[in-house]
Enzyme design. Structure first.
Site, PDB file in Angstrom:
ATOM      1  N   HIS A  82       0.838  -1.205   0.000  1.00 43.62           N
ATOM      2  CA  HIS A  82       0.000   0.000   0.000  1.00 43.62           C
ATOM      3  C   HIS A  82       0.870   1.252   0.000  1.00 43.62           C
ATOM      4  O   HIS A  82       1.911   1.299   0.671  1.00 43.62           O
ATOM      5  CB  HIS A  82      -0.908  -0.002   1.231  1.00 43.62           C
ATOM      6  N   GLY A 163       5.186  20.932  11.786  1.00 41.30           N
ATOM      7  CA  GLY A 163       6.355  20.095  12.015  1.00 41.30           C
ATOM      8  C   GLY A 163       7.537  20.493  11.161  1.00 41.30           C
ATOM      9  O   GLY A 163       7.487  21.458  10.389  1.00 41.30           O
ATOM     10  N   PRO A 164       8.629  19.744  11.269  1.00 38.37           N
ATOM     11  CA  PRO A 164       9.884  20.103  10.584  1.00 38.37           C
ATOM     12  C   PRO A 164       9.809  19.904   9.082  1.00 38.37           C
ATOM     13  O   PRO A 164       9.033  19.092   8.579  1.00 38.37           O
ATOM     14  CB  PRO A 164      10.894  19.132  11.212  1.00 38.37           C
ATOM     15  N   GLY A 172       9.015   9.171   9.304  1.00 39.34           N
ATOM     16  CA  GLY A 172       8.470   9.681   8.054  1.00 39.34           C
ATOM     17  C   GLY A 172       7.562  10.873   8.274  1.00 39.34           C
ATOM     18  O   GLY A 172       7.840  11.735   9.109  1.00 39.34           O
TER      19      GLY A 172
END
Length: 559
Positions: A82, A163-164, A172
């Site tokens: 997937h 986030g970064p 991930g």
């Protein structure tokens, strides 16, 4: 009314049961969360988890699940069929009850911000929570998957929402979204032909069918000016569908994903498939729901079929759901138990409720030496009976021989009365809960100045709530008099006495709740508020008494 959100996070682990168990345990560690389903896949190496609860509980549970996944899943070693780009790959929030999509988006972005800030994971927001049109598509957000994430994060166009903007090699990235409820739904056919079933599926699915030269099956695909296959769109928006044969049942089905039931509902899909099947000499024999469904979707389906029969929709939910099940044939292949298939019923708390008692049980509980249930709960229950009588007269009027052209008028009145009835029933237990909250507040410790301050604040907050509940009983019961007056004026003349008893009940409920507002207001320190709400309550009481007199005078005159 309790707000409910469903959350369906997909975690990039479907083979190690211990890891999956630790993640679901973290989710379930939040009080009030109901875990509905855990579906691991070995080939995809992915687990889909479904849980539901109130908004703050849901985003806390989702965060804990994402935190545990970040600790246990190493994306640098992950393989699966997937598409994926993170340990918590996707995390959609879905509004279920008493909450708007805009509110759901707020909670989705709140969750996304926390995952980005506290876990150091890049987060993209998709569908309704997306910051740009391009990011509405999950496929766009996840394009390149984990292996292409480092390069993607360096592209200013794909700077994460939270986030970064550097790769978290271990975890991930994550996509957090808000979307409408998706229903997996199959329609049963009286054929074994997959080809015929697929033809019907192509008729209805949004993507439709590709245009071919000559033979519609083997002919060469016709492309448009951009080189894309030319398509004839299907009749149903937000629907994916294929035909297949189910060996277990020995029939072909149309297997559908209804990706947005606010656009195409289950009953609309059923009727459209039925029409297209009939065009091809095939008959629909029933249908099959995969997984769970919101209560409102079942009620909408039942009301849809009731209206087609020109019948009143102002009947109990259980009867509406029964009509939906029978009309859709949801019980053709296996029994359909609403308590196990409707989300709100699945998560309903198992605490005993006054409204679940028998008539004698409720009466005996009132008779006991316990101070609750008391006058407030009884007032709400009497009001519910009054509203029920109003709806009963409307339902009888809707079915009266010779009045067929007026069924929809009476159905509207019956539905209005039912809504009032249902709310008053809930207020029966809410009034007792409000009284118990005051008792709990008085039981708080008072040994220190801080404890005394907290205890006093708790008592005042509980007292204010104990005023607001009977005040709502007043407002709600008063609204039932409009239904009762309409039934006394235009309803079935054989039921005039029922409308009269309903009016008496409504006035009793308003007056009884008024007394509870008065007595609870006496204990409130905020006299400005208490004086204001008593004044408003007096106004409602006066209107209720006047309206009751009007209804009874009309009934007396007709009798």
């Amino acid at each position: 009314m309790k707000q409910l959100i469903e959350c369906v996070p997909n975690f990039s682990e479907g083979r190690d049961e211990k890891i999956v168990k630790q993640i679901t345990d973290a989710i379930q560690s939040v009080d009030g969360i109901k875990l509905l389903n855990v579906d691991p896949g070995k080939a995809t190496n992915r687990t889909v988890v479904t849980f539901v609860g109130e908004p703050e509980q849901v985003i806390e549970a989702a965060f804990r699940g994402a935190k545990m996944a970040a600790q246990l899943i190493d994306m640098s070693k992950h393989k699966g069929e997937h598409p994926r780009f993170g340990a918590t790959d996707v995390c959609p929030l879905i509004p279920i009850a008493n909450i708007s999509m805009d509110e759901t988006v707020f909670y989705a972005r709140k969750l996304a911000k926390r995952i980005g800030a506290e876990l150091g994971i890049s987060v993209y927001c998709y569908e309704f929570a997306a910051s740009t049109e391009e990011r509405q598509s999950l496929a766009n957000c996840r394009a390149g998957e984990y292996e292409g994430l480092k390069e993607k994060l360096q592209n200013p166009q794909w700077k994460p929402d939270f986030g970064p903007d550097t790769l978290n090699i271990h975890s991930g990235a994550t996509a957090v979204g808000a979307r409408n409820f998706l229903i997996a739904y199959n329609v049963n056919l009286n054929t074994t032909s997959v080809r015929r079933a697929n033809s019907i599926a192509f008729d209805v699915r949004e993507a439709g069918r590709v245009v071919r030269e000559g033979d519609p099956v083997t002919g060469k695909i016709v492309n448009d000016a951009n080189g894309e296959p030319l398509r004839i769109p299907g009749t149903l928006k937000k629907v994916r569908a294929i035909g297949w044969f189910i060996q277990e049942y020995g029939i072909a089905q149309i297997s559908m994903n209804l990706t947005d039931i606010t656009v195409t509902s289950m009953h609309q899909a059923f009727d459209e498939v039925s029409e297209r099947a009939r065009d091809r000499g095939i008959r629909v024999t029933g249908s099959e729901l995969i997984g769970v469904i919101p209560l409102q979707a079942m009620l909408d389906a039942g009301k849809y079929f009731l209206r087609k029969q020109e019948r009143s929709v102002g009947i109990p939910d259980a009867e509406i759901i029964k009509i939906a099940v029978k009309s859709l044939g949801l019980d053709e292949l296996s029994p359909f138990d609403p308590k196990k298939r409707i989300i709100e019923y699945l998560i309903d708390d198992q605490q005993s409720k006054l409204v679940d008692l028998s008539l004698s049980g409720f009466s005996n509980e009132t008779l006991s030496e316990s101070p609750a249930p008391g006058g407030g709960s009884v007032a709400a229950y009497v009001g519910a009976l009054g509203a029920a009588l109003g709806s009963m007269v409307a339902n009888l009027s809707a079915h009266k021989r010779g009045w067929d052209d007026r069924w929809d008028e009476f159905s509207d009145w019956a539905e209005k009365g039912k809504q009032i009835h249902d709310r008053l029933l809930k207020l029966v237990d809410e009034d007792t809960a409000a009284f118990n909250a005051i008792m709990d507040a008085f039981g708080l410790p008072k040994n220190t100045d801080e404890e005394k301050k907290n205890r006093s604040a708790a008592i005042q907050a509980a007292t204010k709530h104990a005023i607001e509940v009977p005040f709502e009983v007043m407002e709600t019961a008063y609204r039932s008099l409009e239904v009762l007056q309409a039934m006394a004026t235009t309803g079935n003349p054989n039921s005039l006495s029922d409308a009269g008893v309903g009016a008496l009940c409504a006035r009793t409920a308003v007056y009884g709740a008024y007394l509870n507002v008065r007595i609870n207001a006496s204990g409130l320190a905020d006299k400005t508020y208490s004086n204001e709400i008593i004044l408003r309550a007096k106004g409602i009481l006066e209107k209720a008494i006047n309206k009751e007199s009007e209804v009874l005078l009309k009934i007396e005159g007709k009798i």
